[in-house]
Scaffold this motif. Structure first.
Motif, mmCIF file in Angstrom:
data_model
loop_
_atom_site.group_PDB
_atom_site.id
_atom_site.type_symbol
_atom_site.label_atom_id
_atom_site.label_comp_id
_atom_site.label_asym_id
_atom_site.label_seq_id
_atom_site.Cartn_x
_atom_site.Cartn_y
_atom_site.Cartn_z
ATOM 1 N N ILE A 33 3.553 28.221 -5.034
ATOM 2 C CA ILE A 33 4.677 27.407 -5.505
ATOM 3 C C ILE A 33 4.183 26.007 -5.830
ATOM 4 N N GLU A 34 4.466 25.544 -7.044
ATOM 5 C CA GLU A 34 4.155 24.187 -7.463
ATOM 6 C C GLU A 34 5.432 23.549 -7.973
ATOM 7 N N LEU A 35 5.776 22.398 -7.433
ATOM 8 C CA LEU A 35 7.039 21.765 -7.768
ATOM 9 C C LEU A 35 6.817 20.291 -8.103
ATOM 10 N N PRO A 36 6.707 19.964 -9.401
ATOM 11 C CA PRO A 36 6.593 18.562 -9.786
ATOM 12 C C PRO A 36 7.992 17.959 -9.955
ATOM 13 N N LEU A 37 8.259 16.885 -9.259
ATOM 14 C CA LEU A 37 9.554 16.216 -9.326
ATOM 15 C C LEU A 37 9.331 14.811 -9.857
ATOM 16 N N ASP A 38 9.898 14.488 -11.018
ATOM 17 C CA ASP A 38 9.719 13.182 -11.640
ATOM 18 C C ASP A 38 10.964 12.333 -11.467
ATOM 19 N N PHE A 39 10.743 11.053 -11.148
ATOM 20 C CA PHE A 39 11.837 10.119 -10.914
ATOM 21 C C PHE A 39 11.552 8.813 -11.637
ATOM 22 N N ALA A 40 12.612 8.189 -12.124
ATOM 23 C CA ALA A 40 12.489 6.836 -12.652
ATOM 24 C C ALA A 40 12.101 5.918 -11.489
ATOM 25 N N PRO A 41 11.424 4.817 -11.769
ATOM 26 C CA PRO A 41 11.022 3.922 -10.678
ATOM 27 C C PRO A 41 12.178 3.505 -9.763
ATOM 28 N N GLU A 42 13.350 3.267 -10.337
ATOM 29 C CA GLU A 42 14.499 2.875 -9.518
ATOM 30 C C GLU A 42 14.915 3.999 -8.577
ATOM 31 N N GLU A 43 14.889 5.227 -9.077
ATOM 32 C CA GLU A 43 15.218 6.383 -8.228
ATOM 33 C C GLU A 43 14.185 6.526 -7.119
ATOM 34 N N ALA A 44 12.916 6.311 -7.447
ATOM 35 C CA ALA A 44 11.854 6.408 -6.440
ATOM 36 C C ALA A 44 12.053 5.361 -5.349
ATOM 37 N N GLU A 45 12.490 4.166 -5.731
ATOM 38 C CA GLU A 45 12.763 3.138 -4.726
ATOM 39 C C GLU A 45 13.922 3.550 -3.825
ATOM 40 N N ASP A 46 14.956 4.177 -4.401
ATOM 41 C CA ASP A 46 16.069 4.681 -3.593
ATOM 42 C C ASP A 46 15.583 5.739 -2.603
ATOM 43 N N ILE A 47 14.705 6.631 -3.066
ATOM 44 C CA ILE A 47 14.153 7.670 -2.198
ATOM 45 C C ILE A 47 13.342 7.027 -1.076
ATOM 46 N N ALA A 48 12.556 6.005 -1.417
ATOM 47 C CA ALA A 48 11.754 5.311 -0.400
ATOM 48 C C ALA A 48 12.662 4.689 0.666
ATOM 49 N N GLU A 49 13.774 4.096 0.249
ATOM 50 C CA GLU A 49 14.719 3.522 1.207
ATOM 51 C C GLU A 49 15.308 4.602 2.109
ATOM 52 N N GLU A 50 15.632 5.763 1.526
ATOM 53 C CA GLU A 50 16.163 6.867 2.326
ATOM 54 C C GLU A 50 15.125 7.374 3.319
ATOM 55 N N LEU A 51 13.857 7.436 2.899
ATOM 56 C CA LEU A 51 12.783 7.851 3.808
ATOM 57 C C LEU A 51 12.636 6.868 4.967
ATOM 58 N N ARG A 52 12.675 5.575 4.663
ATOM 59 C CA ARG A 52 12.575 4.570 5.732
ATOM 60 C C ARG A 52 13.740 4.687 6.711
ATOM 61 N N ALA A 53 14.955 4.874 6.189
ATOM 62 C CA ALA A 53 16.129 5.003 7.050
ATOM 63 C C ALA A 53 16.034 6.262 7.913
ATOM 64 N N ALA A 54 15.560 7.355 7.325
ATOM 65 C CA ALA A 54 15.410 8.595 8.091
ATOM 66 C C ALA A 54 14.341 8.441 9.165
ATOM 67 N N ALA A 55 13.244 7.753 8.838
ATOM 68 C CA ALA A 55 12.184 7.530 9.824
ATOM 69 C C ALA A 55 12.706 6.692 10.983
ATOM 70 N N GLU A 56 13.495 5.677 10.667
ATOM 71 C CA GLU A 56 14.080 4.836 11.710
ATOM 72 C C GLU A 56 15.026 5.643 12.603
ATOM 73 N N ALA A 57 15.851 6.483 11.996
ATOM 74 C CA ALA A 57 16.778 7.316 12.774
ATOM 75 C C ALA A 57 16.017 8.325 13.627
#
Length: 69
Positions: A33-57
């Motif tokens: 299985i190969e899954l390339p997921l492309d995001f605009a830079p703004e979307e990637a920043e939103d994902i990064a924020e969600e990752l940080r929040a999940a890590a904190e939780a």
């Protein structure tokens, strides 16, 4: 599959910019299985924020479990 269900599937993840100005999250899993997921830079920043929040939780949950001993 829910987010709390464990799995025995192994996967590799790579993250980086594409030559089209997108941010790619590339996941390669068992079974070819190969899954390339492309995001605009703004979307990637939103994902990064969600990752940080999940890590904190997750850290808070782990620390809370450590205190209950």
């Amino acid at each position: 599959m829910s987010i709390n269900k464990q799995s025995d599937i192994a996967a590799n993840i790579q993250i980086g910019p594409t030559d089209q100005g997108m941010v790619r999250i590339y996941i390669e899993a068992d079974g070819g299985i190969e899954l390339p997921l492309d995001f605009a830079p703004e979307e990637a920043e939103d994902i990064a924020e969600e990752l940080r929040a999940a890590a904190e939780a997750a850290r808070a949950v782990a620390e809370g479990k450590g205190r209950r001993r």
